[in-house]
Design an enzyme around this catalytic site. Structure first.
Site, PDB file in Angstrom:
ATOM      1  N   GLU A  38       0.662  -1.918  -0.064  1.00  0.00           N
ATOM      2  CA  GLU A  38       0.119  -0.118  -0.479  1.00  0.00           C
ATOM      3  C   GLU A  38       0.453   1.232  -0.274  1.00  0.00           C
ATOM      4  O   GLU A  38       0.316   2.357  -1.084  1.00  0.00           O
ATOM      5  CB  GLU A  38      -1.333   0.037   0.879  1.00  0.00           C
ATOM      6  CG  GLU A  38      -1.851   1.692   1.706  1.00  0.00           C
ATOM      7  CD  GLU A  38      -2.424   1.360   0.675  1.00  0.00           C
ATOM      8  OE1 GLU A  38      -2.626   1.504  -0.794  1.00  0.00           O
ATOM      9  OE2 GLU A  38      -3.954   1.799   0.727  1.00  0.00           O
ATOM     10  N   THR A  43      -4.057   8.527  -4.890  1.00  0.00           N
ATOM     11  CA  THR A  43      -3.961   8.822  -3.434  1.00  0.00           C
ATOM     12  C   THR A  43      -3.340   9.565  -2.947  1.00  0.00           C
ATOM     13  O   THR A  43      -3.136  10.888  -2.350  1.00  0.00           O
ATOM     14  CB  THR A  43      -4.346   7.558  -2.472  1.00  0.00           C
ATOM     15  OG1 THR A  43      -4.863   6.512  -3.050  1.00  0.00           O
ATOM     16  CG2 THR A  43      -4.010   8.248  -1.328  1.00  0.00           C
TER      17      THR A  43
HETATM   18  N1  HSE Z   1      -6.613   7.087   4.124  1.00  0.00           N
HETATM   19  C1  HSE Z   1      -6.562   7.129   3.329  1.00  0.00           C
HETATM   20  C2  HSE Z   1      -6.424   8.190   2.983  1.00  0.00           C
HETATM   21  C3  HSE Z   1      -6.948   6.112   2.024  1.00  0.00           C
HETATM   22  O1  HSE Z   1      -7.664   9.170   2.764  1.00  0.00           O
HETATM   23  O2  HSE Z   1      -5.586   8.914   2.501  1.00  0.00           O
HETATM   24  C4  HSE Z   1      -7.076   5.962   0.873  1.00  0.00           C
HETATM   25  O3  HSE Z   1      -5.388   5.418   0.665  1.00  0.00           O
END
Ligand code: HSE
Length: 306
Positions: A128, A181
């Site tokens: 990830e 992201t």
């Molecule tokens: N918590 C993460 C974000 C989830 O909002 O960036 C997405 O990978």
């Protein structure tokens, strides 16, 4: 067992107020993966269907996480991975996590389950990290544990499983635009005003309490994000209209799914969730943007062997 086929579910991270800590698992959308033992040592991606993703072991999230487990376990064989993507990369419903968690879950099964769920989550976080630029587990944990999860800490990793109210359904609209992201993290401010912090941690606490007590009204009141949503919603066309319309249709609340562009809404009961789906479609049908809408029960099992 030399080969395994798994379903790796989509997930909704953050759940409005719980940036980087809360998440839940979806039933109706997910990838499939086939993982097989090989005589040749190492980790190899041999097939990717449904997305344009790298085959190089050190660049694909599925092989990076698999390698983390592999280097720790040092098994006497190698593994090849086939990925059948149904979750579009950059959709905000845990595409990279499904790949990162799916490979380690499957390899752990093939090795006779030497690692527990928390240890698998730790390996999956390595994959990830290459997608989002930092190690966080709010998509990976619900994909592996199922239901709602709260990541209490990442170092050391501690995941809490939260109860799922039995009539809770999610509706998701995925506008076909890509939000990376890493980029939607980069636009967030490093500091937050104290008053916003107070509102946010009050909402997280209340949301957790609402899940434990099946209090749908409190759940509704807690689905508010005053820290991240004001920034990220600007990246999502018609976000405010969708939110207004789904609330009118009866949703308990709505917010950005993960880092977007998908928008999720939680509802009590399937009928309301279906009405919310229609409300989402109505907003986006008037635009040029293509979209998909999904209705799902919360998936309390998580990853599964097919
Ligand atoms: N918590 C993460 C974000 C989830 O909002 O960036 C997405 O990978």
């Amino acid at each position: 067992m030399n080969e395994i086929k798994i379903f790796s579910p989509a997930t909704v991270a953050n759940v409005s107020c719980g940036f980087d800590v809360l998440g839940f698992c979806i039933d109706t959308i997910g990838d499939e993966m086939v993982i097989r033992k090989t005589k040749e040592k190492g980790i190899k991606i041999t097939k990717i269907v449904g997305a344009d993703l790298p085959f190089e072991t050190e660049k694909n999230v599925a092989s990076v996480s698999a390698l983390a487990l592999y280097n720790h376990a040092k098994p006497d064989c190698g593994f090849e991975i086939e990925i059948y993507k149904n979750i579009k990369p950059g959709s905000g419903i845990g595409s990279s996590s499904a790949s990162a968690a799916g490979s380690v879950f499957a390899i752990n099964e093939l090795l006779g389950k030497p690692y527990n769920q928390t240890e698998i989550t730790n390996f999956a976080m390595k994959g990830e990290a290459i997608a989002s630029g930092c190690e966080h587990a709010d998509n990976i944990a619900p994909a592996l544990f199922g239901g709602f999860t709260l990541v209490k800490s990442t170092t050391p990793l501690k995941v809490l499983q939260l109860p799922t109210p039995k009539d809770l359904f999610v509706t998701i609209i995925h506008p076909q635009i890509e939000v990376k992201t890493s980029e939607s993290r980069a636009i967030l401010p490093k500091d937050i005003p104290l008053q916003n912090a107070i509102t946010q941690w009050s909402n997280v606490g209340s949301l957790v309490h609402a899940l434990h007590t099946e209090d749908y009204n409190l759940l509704s009141e807690s689905l508010e994000d005053v820290v991240v949503e004001p920034y990220r919603s600007q990246l999502i066309p018609h976000f405010n209209s969708v939110k207004t319309e789904v609330i009118k249709a009866g949703a308990l609340g709505a917010g950005i799914s993960g880092s977007g562009p998908s928008i999720f809404a939680l509802s009590k009961g399937k009928d309301t969730a279906e009405a919310v789906a229609e409300a989402m479609k109505n907003v986006y049908s008037k635009t040029e943007i293509e979209f998909n809408v999904y209705v799902s029960k919360i998936n309390t099992q998580g990853m599964k062997v097919l």
